[in-house]
Design a protein around this motif. Structure first.
Motif, PDB file in Angstrom:
ATOM      1  N   LEU A 146      64.502  25.595 -26.482  1.00  0.00           N
ATOM      2  CA  LEU A 146      64.531  24.170 -26.130  1.00  0.00           C
ATOM      3  C   LEU A 146      64.100  23.324 -27.337  1.00  0.00           C
ATOM      4  CD1 LEU A 146      64.678  21.818 -24.015  1.00  0.00           C
ATOM      5  CD2 LEU A 146      62.315  22.351 -23.407  1.00  0.00           C
ATOM      6  N   CYS A 147      64.894  22.300 -27.646  1.00  0.00           N
ATOM      7  CA  CYS A 147      64.566  21.342 -28.723  1.00  0.00           C
ATOM      8  C   CYS A 147      63.198  20.717 -28.438  1.00  0.00           C
ATOM      9  CB  CYS A 147      65.646  20.259 -28.740  1.00  0.00           C
ATOM     10  SG  CYS A 147      65.310  18.837 -29.791  1.00  0.00           S
ATOM     11  N   CYS A 148      62.419  20.415 -29.478  1.00  0.00           N
ATOM     12  CA  CYS A 148      61.071  19.867 -29.257  1.00  0.00           C
ATOM     13  C   CYS A 148      61.105  18.417 -28.772  1.00  0.00           C
ATOM     14  CB  CYS A 148      60.239  19.968 -30.537  1.00  0.00           C
ATOM     15  SG  CYS A 148      60.728  18.775 -31.818  1.00  0.00           S
ATOM     16  N   GLY A 149      62.231  17.720 -28.997  1.00  0.00           N
ATOM     17  CA  GLY A 149      62.358  16.346 -28.507  1.00  0.00           C
ATOM     18  C   GLY A 149      61.745  15.288 -29.404  1.00  0.00           C
ATOM     19  N   PHE A 150      61.465  15.650 -30.658  1.00  0.00           N
ATOM     20  CA  PHE A 150      60.703  14.760 -31.548  1.00  0.00           C
ATOM     21  C   PHE A 150      61.286  13.353 -31.679  1.00  0.00           C
ATOM     22  CE2 PHE A 150      59.865  13.117 -35.892  1.00  0.00           C
ATOM     23  CZ  PHE A 150      58.507  12.918 -35.765  1.00  0.00           C
ATOM     24  N   THR A 151      62.608  13.250 -31.886  1.00  0.00           N
ATOM     25  CA  THR A 151      63.150  11.920 -32.193  1.00  0.00           C
ATOM     26  C   THR A 151      63.137  10.979 -30.991  1.00  0.00           C
ATOM     27  OG1 THR A 151      65.425  12.663 -31.847  1.00  0.00           O
ATOM     28  CG2 THR A 151      64.612  12.709 -34.103  1.00  0.00           C
ATOM     29  N   LEU A 152      62.857  11.524 -29.792  1.00  0.00           N
ATOM     30  CA  LEU A 152      62.744  10.640 -28.625  1.00  0.00           C
ATOM     31  C   LEU A 152      61.324  10.117 -28.435  1.00  0.00           C
ATOM     32  CD1 LEU A 152      64.874  12.202 -25.732  1.00  0.00           C
ATOM     33  CD2 LEU A 152      65.184   9.977 -26.812  1.00  0.00           C
ATOM     34  N   PHE A 153      60.374  10.685 -29.179  1.00  0.00           N
ATOM     35  CA  PHE A 153      58.983  10.350 -28.897  1.00  0.00           C
ATOM     36  C   PHE A 153      58.679   8.863 -29.121  1.00  0.00           C
ATOM     37  CE2 PHE A 153      54.402  10.170 -29.369  1.00  0.00           C
ATOM     38  CZ  PHE A 153      53.998  10.928 -28.276  1.00  0.00           C
ATOM     39  N   GLY A 154      59.274   8.296 -30.170  1.00  0.00           N
ATOM     40  CA  GLY A 154      59.035   6.878 -30.451  1.00  0.00           C
ATOM     41  C   GLY A 154      59.633   5.953 -29.399  1.00  0.00           C
ATOM     42  N   SER A 155      60.874   6.252 -28.971  1.00  0.00           N
ATOM     43  CA  SER A 155      61.591   5.319 -28.105  1.00  0.00           C
ATOM     44  C   SER A 155      61.501   5.661 -26.617  1.00  0.00           C
ATOM     45  CB  SER A 155      63.067   5.271 -28.526  1.00  0.00           C
ATOM     46  OG  SER A 155      63.610   6.568 -28.523  1.00  0.00           O
ATOM     47  N   HIS A 156      61.386   6.921 -26.277  1.00  0.00           N
ATOM     48  CA  HIS A 156      61.347   7.341 -24.868  1.00  0.00           C
ATOM     49  C   HIS A 156      60.231   8.356 -24.675  1.00  0.00           C
ATOM     50  CE1 HIS A 156      65.427   5.818 -25.546  1.00  0.00           C
ATOM     51  NE2 HIS A 156      65.396   5.439 -24.282  1.00  0.00           N
ATOM     52  N   LYS A 157      59.009   7.864 -24.708  1.00  0.00           N
ATOM     53  CA  LYS A 157      57.833   8.739 -24.694  1.00  0.00           C
ATOM     54  C   LYS A 157      57.771   9.628 -23.449  1.00  0.00           C
ATOM     55  CE  LYS A 157      54.523   7.401 -27.259  1.00  0.00           C
ATOM     56  NZ  LYS A 157      54.014   6.163 -27.732  1.00  0.00           N
ATOM     57  N   GLY A 158      58.197   9.087 -22.308  1.00  0.00           N
ATOM     58  CA  GLY A 158      58.120   9.843 -21.060  1.00  0.00           C
ATOM     59  C   GLY A 158      58.978  11.104 -21.125  1.00  0.00           C
ATOM     60  N   THR A 159      60.233  10.944 -21.590  1.00  0.00           N
ATOM     61  CA  THR A 159      61.141  12.087 -21.707  1.00  0.00           C
ATOM     62  C   THR A 159      60.580  13.092 -22.702  1.00  0.00           C
ATOM     63  OG1 THR A 159      62.943  10.523 -21.382  1.00  0.00           O
ATOM     64  CG2 THR A 159      63.550  12.729 -22.129  1.00  0.00           C
ATOM     65  N   ALA A 160      60.155  12.590 -23.867  1.00  0.00           N
ATOM     66  CA  ALA A 160      59.640  13.485 -24.907  1.00  0.00           C
ATOM     67  C   ALA A 160      58.421  14.254 -24.399  1.00  0.00           C
ATOM     68  CB  ALA A 160      59.295  12.685 -26.161  1.00  0.00           C
ATOM     69  N   SER A 161      57.574  13.579 -23.639  1.00  0.00           N
ATOM     70  CA  SER A 161      56.357  14.232 -23.135  1.00  0.00           C
ATOM     71  C   SER A 161      56.684  15.359 -22.163  1.00  0.00           C
ATOM     72  CB  SER A 161      55.461  13.220 -22.421  1.00  0.00           C
ATOM     73  OG  SER A 161      54.977  12.286 -23.354  1.00  0.00           O
ATOM     74  N   ARG A 162      57.705  15.130 -21.337  1.00  0.00           N
ATOM     75  CA  ARG A 162      58.067  16.180 -20.376  1.00  0.00           C
ATOM     76  C   ARG A 162      58.654  17.403 -21.095  1.00  0.00           C
ATOM     77  NH1 ARG A 162      61.884  14.084 -16.380  1.00  0.00           N
ATOM     78  NH2 ARG A 162      62.237  12.328 -17.758  1.00  0.00           N
ATOM     79  N   ILE A 163      59.378  17.152 -22.182  1.00  0.00           N
ATOM     80  CA  ILE A 163      59.894  18.280 -22.973  1.00  0.00           C
ATOM     81  C   ILE A 163      58.718  19.078 -23.547  1.00  0.00           C
ATOM     82  CG2 ILE A 163      61.188  18.948 -25.042  1.00  0.00           C
ATOM     83  CD1 ILE A 163      63.033  16.536 -24.581  1.00  0.00           C
TER      84      ILE A 163
END
Lengths: 152, 298
Positions: free
Chosen positions: B190-207
Motif C-alpha cells: 500500500l502506498c504511504c499516501g504522502f502527497t495527500l497529507f497536505g491537502s487531504h489529511k483525513g485520507t492520508a491519516s487513514r492510510i
C-alpha cells in the motif's frame, strides 16, 4: 448532458493515442489507493471523461488528489497509462491558468530557489548542527530554461 | 572505489538532513565515493503536473551536469530516481525532442547527450552485495522489520527495472544480509499516501493507520523504507494520524542506510535515529543489547 471541449480532447490525444484503447475494465480504479479511501476519486471515470474531452473534467478538483504512485500505469492491461493522462489534464489546466494556487506556488519556489522546500535559517541551523553544509539558493539557471513548450 | 554524483534530493536536504549525514558516513565505507554537483530539484511530480516540458528541461539539466563530469548518479530518493530515469529514457529515445530541450540547455552552456545513468543507491548496493556483506560487524539478529518499498523504487517497472512491484523481494534480500528478520504484513504494497497529507489529511491519516496497524499486528518492531517521503509520512505524520484517529500502537521508521550503519557498528545516535519522531524504547534496548553481546564475544 455532456459538453465537449474539443481543444482539451485534442490536447489529451496529441501525445497519447493509447487512451483510445481504454475498455473501461476498472483495473486502474481497483488498484488505486486514493479510491480505496475516497470514492469521489475514480480513475476509470476520469479517463472516460478525458477521452470525451468533457467540460466536466475541467471543473473537477478530483484529479489533483492523485498520489502519483504509478500503480495504474503498472497494471493497465491496455497501456493507457492513466497517470500520464491525468498529467496531461493537469498540464492543460495549468496552461489555462486553472491550476490550484498551491501547485503554482510550489512550481515558483523550485524555479526561484532550485529546491522544493523553503530554505529557512532553521533548516540550515539543523544541517550545521550535524556538520552538513548550509544550503544556498541555486535557482538562477532555472529561470533561464523553464517555460511551457513554444513560449520561447 | 567507484565514484558517483550524489543526488540527495530536496526532502532529505531540507527536512531529513540526518539521512544525508548517514549516507555520507556509510557509502564511502562501502567503496562508494560521492561527489557533490550543483543539482536542483529533480524536479518532482507536482512540478511535472504543471508543465511536463519544463520538467524535462530541469531533469535534463541535472543529467547534463553529471554527464559533464563523466559520472553516474547515485540517488537517495526513489522519486528523484524515477524523474531522472524517465527523463533520461525519454530524451535518449526521441531525437527531435532532445534537440529542442538542448536548445534550452544551450542558454546555460550545457548539453544532454545521454551518456549517464541514474540509480537509487539500493540498486547499486544490490549489485555489489558482496562488499556489503564484508563490512557487517554487528548483525541485526532478531530485529523484526516491516518493509515498505514504496512506489517509485519499483514503478513503472519498465522505467525503474529493479524489482517486481507486485511481489518485491530485493529490499528483503538487502535486509537479510544485515541479519534482520523480515515480517510480512498484508498492507506491504500500500502506498504511504504522502502527497495527500497536505491537502487531504483525513485520507492520508487513514492510510497511515492501516499500514501501521497491519505491520504492528503482524509482529513488526519497526518499518524500513528506501524513501524520504515515505519516511516523513510514517514517522512525523504517523504521530499526527495517531492523534487524529486515536490508535494505540506505533512503529519507529528506519531509512535503509541507517540499518546498514547499525550493522556496521555505528550506534543509534551516530545513524541519526534520535532525529526520528516515533521512538520505541524496547527496540532501542534490543539494539543496544545486540551491541553488548558483540563486545562480550570479542
Amino acid at each position: 448532458m455532456i459538453s465537449i471541449n474539443t481543444e482539451l480532447r485534442r490536447k489529451i490525444l496529441e501525445h497519447n493515442e493509447d487512451i483510445k484503447k481504454c475498455y473501461q475494465c476498472s483495473t486502474c480504479s481497483a488498484s488505486c489507493p486514493v479510491l480505496r479511501y475516497d470514492p469521489d476519486f475514480n480513475p476509470r471515470i476520469l479517463i472516460i471523461k478525458a477521452l470525451y474531452g468533457s467540460e466536466d473534467t475541467l471543473k473537477s478538483k478530483e484529479f489533483w488528489k492523485c498520489l502519483s504512485c504509478d500503480r495504474c500505469n503498472e497494471r493497465c492491461p491496455q497501456g493507457v497509462n492513466p497517470y500520464n493522462v491525468l498529467l496531461k489534464l493537469k498540464n492543460f489546466l495549468f496552461s489555462q491558468n486553472l491550476a490550484p494556487k498551491e501547485r503554482i506556488d510550489a512550481r515558483e519556489l523550485i524555479i526561484a530557489t532550485g529546491f522544493s522546500y523553503p530554505i529557512s535559517s532553521a533548516v540550515n541551523r539543523k544541517r550545521e548542527s550535524i556538520e552538513l553544509e548550509a544550503l544556498e539558493s541555486i535557482g538562477e539557471e532555472l529561470k533561464k530554461i523553464v517555460g511551457i513548450e513554444g513560449a520561447e | 572505489m567507484k565514484q558517483y554524483a550524489l543526488f540527495t534530493g530536496c526532502t532529505i536536504k531540507a527536512a531529513l538532513p540526518h539521512i544525508e549525514m548517514v549516507a555520507r558516513k556509510v557509502l564511502p565505507l562501502l567503496d562508494i565515493e560521492i561527489e557533490e554537483l550543483a543539482f536542483t530539484c529533480c524536479p518532482n511530480a507536482d512540478f511535472r503536473s504543471t508543465d511536463e516540458y519544463s520538467w524535462l528541461v530541469v531533469a535534463a539539466r541535472n543529467l547534463a551536469l553529471a554527464e559533464k563530469e563523466g559520472l553516474e548518479i547515485l540517488s537517495l530518493c526513489p522519486g528523484c530516481t524515477q524523474t531522472l530515469k524517465e527523463a533520461n529514457m525519454i530524451l535518449k529515445d526521441d531525437n527531435s525532442l532532445r534537440a529542442r530541450i538542448n536548445k534550452r540547455l544551450e542558454r546555460i552552456g550545457l548539453i544532454f547527450k545521454g551518456t549517464t545513468e541514474a540509480n537509487h543507491h539500493l540498486v547499486i548496493l544490490h549489485q555489489q552485495i558482496d562488499i556489503l556483506i564484508q563490512r557487517i560487524t554487528t548483525p541485526l539478529y532478531g530485529i523484526k522489520l516491516a518493509i515498505h518499498s514504496g512506489c517509485h523504487l519499483l514503478m513503472p517497472s519498465w522505467i525503474m527495472q529493479f524489482d517486481n512491484p507486485e511481489r518485491p523481494t530485493k529490499l528483503e534480500e538487502l535486509i537479510k544480509m544485515l541479519g534482520g528478520t523480515i515480517i510480512d504484513y498484508p498492507e506491504k504494497t500500500l502506498c504511504c499516501g504522502f502527497t495527500l497529507f497536505g491537502s487531504h489529511k483525513g485520507t492520508a491519516s487513514r492510510i497511515i493507520r492501516d499500514k501501521v496497524e497491519s505491520a504492528y499486528l503482524a509482529g513488526a518492531e519497526a518499518f524500513v523504507v528506501p524513501c524520504p517521503s515515505c519516511f516523513q509520512q510514517l514517522d512525523r505524520n504517523q504521530l499526527v494520524a495517531k492523534r487524529e484517529l486515536k490508535f494505540e500502537y506505533q512503529l519507529p521508521v528506519f531509512y535503509y542506510l541507517q540499518l546498514v550503519g547499525l550493522a556496521m557498528g555505528f550506534d543509534l545516535d551516530e545513524v541519526g535515529y534520535y532525529h526520528g519522531r516515533v521512538r520505541s524504547p524496547e527496540l532501542e534496548e534490543k539494539i543496544k543489547s545486540l551491541r553488548r553481546k558483540e563486545v562480550v564475544n570479542i
